[in-house]
Design a protein around this motif. Structure first.
Motif: not given
Length: 113
Positions: A42-58
Motif C-alpha cells: 500500500l505504497d509503504i516501503e517495507l524492505l529494500t535490498i540493494k545488490l552490487r556484485l563486481i567480478v574482476a581479477s585482483v
C-alpha cells in the motif's frame, strides 16, 4: 541440402571459445551486476535490498581502486597484525591515563611464584 540453423552453436562446439577464454575475458575486463529489490505494501516501503556484485581479477580491482581485502583483518595477516598493534597501543595509552589519575594505586610488578 542443408538448412542454416536459427540458433548459434553453443560454446565449445566449433566457436573456438571455451570456458577458460570466457573467464579470462571477464576477469580482465570486469563485470558489474547491480539490482535493487523493493517490497511495498500500500505504497509503504517495507524492505529494500540493494545488490552490487563486481567480478574482476585482483589486478583489475586494484586498478579500479578496490582493495578492501588488504585492510580487512579477517582476510589479511598484515591487517590483523596492524589491528593488534593499534589495539595494544590504545590499551597502553588507556592504562597510562588511569595510572596518572591515581598514581598511588599503581600496582607493583607481580613476582613470579
Amino acid at each position: 541440402m542443408t538448412t542454416a540453423s536459427r540458433f548459434p552453436e553453443p560454446y565449445g562446439q566449433g566457436s573456438g571459445a571455451n570456458l577458460a577464454d570466457i573467464l579470462e575475458r571477464v576477469l580482465d575486463k570486469g563485470v558489474v551486476i547491480a539490482g535493487d529489490i523493493r517490497i511495498n505494501l500500500l505504497d509503504i516501503e517495507l524492505l529494500t535490498i540493494k545488490l552490487r556484485l563486481i567480478v574482476a581479477s585482483v589486478d583489475k580491482a586494484k586498478e579500479m581502486g578496490i582493495d578492501w581485502w588488504e585492510s580487512d583483518p579477517a582476510l589479511s595477516s598484515r591487517a590483523r597484525r596492524d589491528e593488534l598493534t593499534r589495539e595494544n597501543a590504545e590499551l597502553r595509552e588507556r592504562l597510562a591515563r588511569l595510572e596518572e589519575l591515581e598514581p598511588g594505586r599503581a600496582r607493583a610488578p607481580r613476582e613470579a611464584p
